[in-house]
Design a protein around this motif. Structure first.
Motif, PDB file in Angstrom:
ATOM      1  N   UNK A   6       0.834  -1.204   0.000  1.00  0.00           N
ATOM      2  CA  UNK A   6       0.000   0.000   0.000  1.00  0.00           C
ATOM      3  C   UNK A   6       0.868   1.253   0.000  1.00  0.00           C
ATOM      4  N   UNK A   7       1.926   1.259   0.797  1.00  0.00           N
ATOM      5  CA  UNK A   7       2.800   2.421   0.871  1.00  0.00           C
ATOM      6  C   UNK A   7       3.498   2.716  -0.444  1.00  0.00           C
ATOM      7  N   UNK A   8       3.987   1.665  -1.101  1.00  0.00           N
ATOM      8  CA  UNK A   8       4.650   1.847  -2.396  1.00  0.00           C
ATOM      9  C   UNK A   8       3.665   2.388  -3.426  1.00  0.00           C
ATOM     10  N   UNK A   9       2.452   1.864  -3.413  1.00  0.00           N
ATOM     11  CA  UNK A   9       1.438   2.334  -4.357  1.00  0.00           C
ATOM     12  C   UNK A   9       1.081   3.793  -4.088  1.00  0.00           C
ATOM     13  N   UNK A  10       0.845   4.141  -2.819  1.00  0.00           N
ATOM     14  CA  UNK A  10       0.552   5.537  -2.467  1.00  0.00           C
ATOM     15  C   UNK A  10       1.703   6.451  -2.863  1.00  0.00           C
ATOM     16  N   UNK A  11       2.927   6.035  -2.523  1.00  0.00           N
ATOM     17  CA  UNK A  11       4.093   6.852  -2.820  1.00  0.00           C
ATOM     18  C   UNK A  11       4.328   7.017  -4.311  1.00  0.00           C
ATOM     19  N   UNK A  12       4.116   5.938  -5.080  1.00  0.00           N
ATOM     20  CA  UNK A  12       4.321   6.002  -6.525  1.00  0.00           C
ATOM     21  C   UNK A  12       3.318   6.952  -7.179  1.00  0.00           C
ATOM     22  N   UNK A  13       2.053   6.829  -6.810  1.00  0.00           N
ATOM     23  CA  UNK A  13       1.033   7.704  -7.390  1.00  0.00           C
ATOM     24  C   UNK A  13       1.281   9.169  -7.032  1.00  0.00           C
ATOM     25  N   UNK A  14       1.750   9.407  -5.815  1.00  0.00           N
ATOM     26  CA  UNK A  14       1.950  10.779  -5.355  1.00  0.00           C
ATOM     27  C   UNK A  14       3.201  11.413  -5.944  1.00  0.00           C
TER      28      UNK A  14
END
Length: 324
Positions: free
Chosen positions: A118-126
């Protein structure tokens, strides 16, 4: 009028401003003590000072404190994470399912993997796609909750392994709950990381002025990516602590916690606009919210009245802490 009198007159306003500034900066600690004393005097006959009640406050607020420590880094970097409560619920479910299938070690790894994904996905999108973290994590809140409901079929998933339950929230050393040790250890690590390391200084610099930080050689996108991953990992750990304490994984666990987590950080002195954060203040802010909740319940207020009183106290504390 002598020169001494003039100098004294000039210094007095400065000293007054310094005193007021320190007072506002420390309002969370003052407020915590005042609220504790008021509840101790008015609710003593209802068991407020009973050691079991005080330990229950610790148990009830530990997960909020764990997530709020990481949220301090996120806010200090000028970002926000609204998905922490849903991620905690999702992690509790994936942990419970993994334990039932392959044992406690698999459960811990599943929890870490959930937070990391979840963190990688949030960070990548942001940081790579450019979607504001407010929108990214708001969408992730719904996604995480939906996945948790789907994989658990909206039912609680029991955790039968007593060792996991003891270590992650259900145990105690004597009368001291394990949750207190989790909070203290993570609090020390978070405080040192934010105030004593290069990473913490880069986080504060990024939130204080992203453009200036970038020109000074700081990879601000990497910093923001890392704090969002850290936040999701902390949320996953909170989910494991929820699961261990309640001996089950449920999608409802952590529901609504994001507001309490952000409030704890802001109450503790972390700026919503970045560049300023304090882990110790955040932990005190989390404990203050738990203290208020407990005291209002012992007062016998209805849930609607508790919401009004709690909101009013938080607004007052934040308003008093703002420098003018």
């Amino acid at each position: 009028m002598s020169a001494t009198d003039v100098n004294s007159g000039e210094q007095s306003p400065s000293k007054l401003r310094t005193f007021l500034g320190d007072w506002r900066q420390n309002i969370i600690y003052i407020g915590f003590v005042v609220i504790f004393v008021v509840f101790a005097l008015t609710l003593n006959d209802k068991g407020f000072l009973n050691p079991n009640n005080l330990l229950n406050i610790v148990r009830q607020t530990a997960m909020i404190a764990v997530m709020a420590i990481a949220m301090t880094f996120v806010l200090s970097a000028g970002e926000i994470d609204l998905s922490v409560g849903a991620v905690a619920g999702l992690a509790s479910v994936t942990v419970a399912l993994a334990i039932s299938a392959a044992g406690p070690l698999a459960g811990v790894l599943a929890g870490i993997a959930t937070g990391l994904a979840v963190g990688v996905f949030n960070g990548w999108l942001t940081t790579r796609i450019g979607i504001p973290s407010f929108l990214t994590t708001l969408a992730m809140m719904g996604i995480a909750k939906g996945i948790a409901m789907w994989v658990s079929d909206t039912a609680a998933v029991p955790i039968l392994h007593q060792g996991f339950a003891w270590l992650f929230g259900g145990g105690a050393v004597g009368r001291i709950p394990v949750l207190l040790f989790w909070t203290l250890v993570l609090g020390v690590i978070g405080h040192v990381a934010l105030k004593r390391t290069g990473f913490g200084r880069r986080v504060l610099a990024t939130g204080g002025g992203e453009t200036a930080a970038r020109f000074s050689g700081i990879d601000t996108r990497s910093i923001k990516f890392r704090v969002l991953v850290l936040s999701s990992l902390a949320a996953a750990l909170a989910g494991m602590l929820y699961a261990g304490r309640l001996q089950s994984g449920r999608f409802q666990l952590g529901e609504g916690d994001e507001l309490s987590v952000i409030a704890a950080a802001v109450l503790g002195g972390t700026s919503l606009f970045g560049g300023k954060g304090t882990v110790i203040g955040t932990i005190v802010g989390a404990m203050m919210i738990g203290l208020i909740n407990n005291g209002l319940i012992l007062m016998g207020l209805e849930f609607s009245q508790q919401l009004i009183a709690r909101g009013g106290i938080i607004i007052l504390a934040v308003a008093l802490s703002q420098k003018r």
